[in-house]
Design a protein around this motif. Structure first.
Motif, mmCIF file in Angstrom:
data_model
loop_
_atom_site.group_PDB
_atom_site.id
_atom_site.type_symbol
_atom_site.label_atom_id
_atom_site.label_comp_id
_atom_site.label_asym_id
_atom_site.label_seq_id
_atom_site.Cartn_x
_atom_site.Cartn_y
_atom_site.Cartn_z
ATOM 1 N N ILE A 36 -38.536 57.082 40.952
ATOM 2 C CA ILE A 36 -38.150 57.831 40.408
ATOM 3 C C ILE A 36 -38.165 57.276 38.719
ATOM 4 N N VAL A 37 -38.289 56.492 38.818
ATOM 5 C CA VAL A 37 -38.979 55.864 36.800
ATOM 6 C C VAL A 37 -40.294 56.518 36.712
ATOM 7 N N GLN A 38 -41.190 56.305 37.439
ATOM 8 C CA GLN A 38 -42.781 56.719 37.576
ATOM 9 C C GLN A 38 -42.316 58.514 37.242
ATOM 10 N N GLU A 39 -41.465 59.291 37.648
ATOM 11 C CA GLU A 39 -41.327 60.223 37.585
ATOM 12 C C GLU A 39 -40.985 60.655 36.063
ATOM 13 N N HIS A 40 -40.152 60.377 35.936
ATOM 14 C CA HIS A 40 -39.521 60.154 34.269
ATOM 15 C C HIS A 40 -41.255 59.635 33.983
ATOM 16 N N LEU A 41 -41.459 59.231 33.827
ATOM 17 C CA LEU A 41 -42.447 58.644 32.772
ATOM 18 C C LEU A 41 -43.706 58.912 33.199
ATOM 19 N N PRO A 72 -44.942 61.902 27.175
ATOM 20 C CA PRO A 72 -46.322 61.785 25.756
ATOM 21 C C PRO A 72 -47.862 60.359 26.236
ATOM 22 N N ASN A 73 -46.846 59.300 25.833
ATOM 23 C CA ASN A 73 -47.373 57.927 26.478
ATOM 24 C C ASN A 73 -48.051 57.384 27.618
ATOM 25 N N ARG A 74 -47.269 58.357 28.051
ATOM 26 C CA ARG A 74 -47.882 57.952 29.782
ATOM 27 C C ARG A 74 -48.150 56.187 30.520
ATOM 28 N N PRO A 75 -47.062 55.693 30.098
ATOM 29 C CA PRO A 75 -46.430 54.567 30.561
ATOM 30 C C PRO A 75 -46.359 54.325 32.181
ATOM 31 N N LYS A 76 -46.476 53.491 33.148
ATOM 32 C CA LYS A 76 -47.085 53.207 34.143
ATOM 33 C C LYS A 76 -45.434 51.959 34.887
ATOM 34 N N CYS A 77 -45.158 52.540 35.826
ATOM 35 C CA CYS A 77 -43.994 51.321 36.513
ATOM 36 C C CYS A 77 -44.682 50.342 37.876
ATOM 37 N N LEU A 78 -44.973 49.740 36.992
ATOM 38 C CA LEU A 78 -45.543 48.124 37.575
ATOM 39 C C LEU A 78 -44.799 47.358 38.994
ATOM 40 N N GLN A 111 -32.925 52.401 27.706
ATOM 41 C CA GLN A 111 -31.140 53.263 27.850
ATOM 42 C C GLN A 111 -31.204 54.738 29.649
ATOM 43 N N GLN A 112 -32.729 55.347 29.311
ATOM 44 C CA GLN A 112 -33.450 56.043 29.937
ATOM 45 C C GLN A 112 -33.204 55.535 31.059
ATOM 46 N N LEU A 113 -33.779 54.499 31.256
ATOM 47 C CA LEU A 113 -34.412 53.766 32.876
ATOM 48 C C LEU A 113 -33.203 53.245 33.351
ATOM 49 N N LYS A 114 -31.431 52.976 32.461
ATOM 50 C CA LYS A 114 -30.300 52.456 33.269
ATOM 51 C C LYS A 114 -29.670 54.017 33.847
ATOM 52 N N LEU A 139 -21.833 49.102 58.019
ATOM 53 C CA LEU A 139 -21.987 49.442 57.024
ATOM 54 C C LEU A 139 -21.095 48.256 56.342
ATOM 55 N N HIS A 140 -22.436 48.027 55.036
ATOM 56 C CA HIS A 140 -21.647 46.679 54.554
ATOM 57 C C HIS A 140 -22.353 47.292 52.940
ATOM 58 N N GLY A 141 -21.715 46.259 51.936
ATOM 59 C CA GLY A 141 -22.302 45.947 49.954
ATOM 60 C C GLY A 141 -22.725 44.759 50.202
ATOM 61 N N HIS A 142 -23.772 45.427 48.383
ATOM 62 C CA HIS A 142 -23.742 44.221 48.155
ATOM 63 C C HIS A 142 -24.235 44.433 46.431
ATOM 64 N N THR A 143 -23.979 43.361 45.960
ATOM 65 C CA THR A 143 -24.491 43.473 43.941
ATOM 66 C C THR A 143 -25.630 43.374 43.883
ATOM 67 N N TYR A 144 -26.024 44.614 44.070
ATOM 68 C CA TYR A 144 -28.115 44.685 43.813
ATOM 69 C C TYR A 144 -28.079 44.745 42.963
ATOM 70 N N ILE A 145 -29.388 43.333 42.182
ATOM 71 C CA ILE A 145 -29.847 42.888 40.820
ATOM 72 C C ILE A 145 -31.263 44.095 41.492
ATOM 73 N N ILE A 146 -31.475 44.099 39.748
ATOM 74 C CA ILE A 146 -32.847 45.610 40.093
ATOM 75 C C ILE A 146 -33.169 45.489 38.475
ATOM 76 N N ASN A 147 -34.700 45.107 38.998
ATOM 77 C CA ASN A 147 -35.321 44.341 37.606
ATOM 78 C C ASN A 147 -36.873 45.873 37.956
ATOM 79 N N ILE A 148 -37.211 46.297 36.889
ATOM 80 C CA ILE A 148 -38.391 47.606 36.499
ATOM 81 C C ILE A 148 -39.168 47.374 35.573
ATOM 82 N N THR A 149 -40.141 46.785 35.986
ATOM 83 C CA THR A 149 -41.906 46.262 35.344
ATOM 84 C C THR A 149 -41.853 48.109 35.023
#
Length: 145
Positions: free
Chosen positions: A109-114, A118-124, A66-69, A40-50
């Motif tokens: 998770i992001v794509q399920e929301h997208l 109605p505009n149907r964006p994609k998580c790339l 805000q929804q992505l966050k 068991l150990h921890g991280h400060t993850y940096i996540i970028n979503i395109t």
């Protein structure tokens, strides 16, 4: 947050957004070959979503930052990632909470929301930095229609 350049995704969509977030979380890799990471150990993850697409929504957004966050940060920040049993388990190595799997699960998770928009964006792409010197990138295979 430190601004950094992420790997770029080649695409033909008209719009692209990127959302950065930082979250603190712990995990362990449930396999003896993981060495120290099996503990068991921890991280400060940096996540970028395109996210990309050709149409904006009624508010002029491709997708609301805000929804992505809310989808990712609020779900995983200050948690033990292994405890998210709906996503991760100790039986299938594809579901161990490695940086690679975390990136894939975030994308899903992001794509399920997208898919509900109605505009149907994609998580790339999802970029997950686990340490200052280590990161993983996940890119689903999309075919533009």
């Amino acid at each position: 947050m430190i601004h950094q350049i992420y790997p770029q995704v080649a695409h033909s969509f008209q719009y692209e957004i990127n959302k950065d977030m930082s979250l603190a979380a712990a995990h362990f890799i449930p396999h003896e070959a993981a060495g120290k990471c099996a503990h068991l150990h921890g991280h400060t993850y940096i996540i970028n979503i395109t996210v990309a697409g050709d149409e904006l929504d009624e508010t002029g957004f491709l997708v609301n930052f805000q929804q992505l966050k809310r989808l990712i940060h609020d779900r995983f920040d200050h948690t033990l990632i292994n405890d998210h049993g709906e996503l991760f388990n100790e039986k299938n190595s594809y579901d161990f909470p490695t940086a690679e799997s975390i990136a894939r699960k975030v994308c899903e998770i992001v794509q399920e929301h997208l898919d509900t928009l109605p505009n149907r964006p994609k998580c790339l792409q999802v970029f997950v930095r686990e340490t200052p010197t280590s990161y993983a990138v996940y890119r689903p295979k999309w075919e533009k229609k």
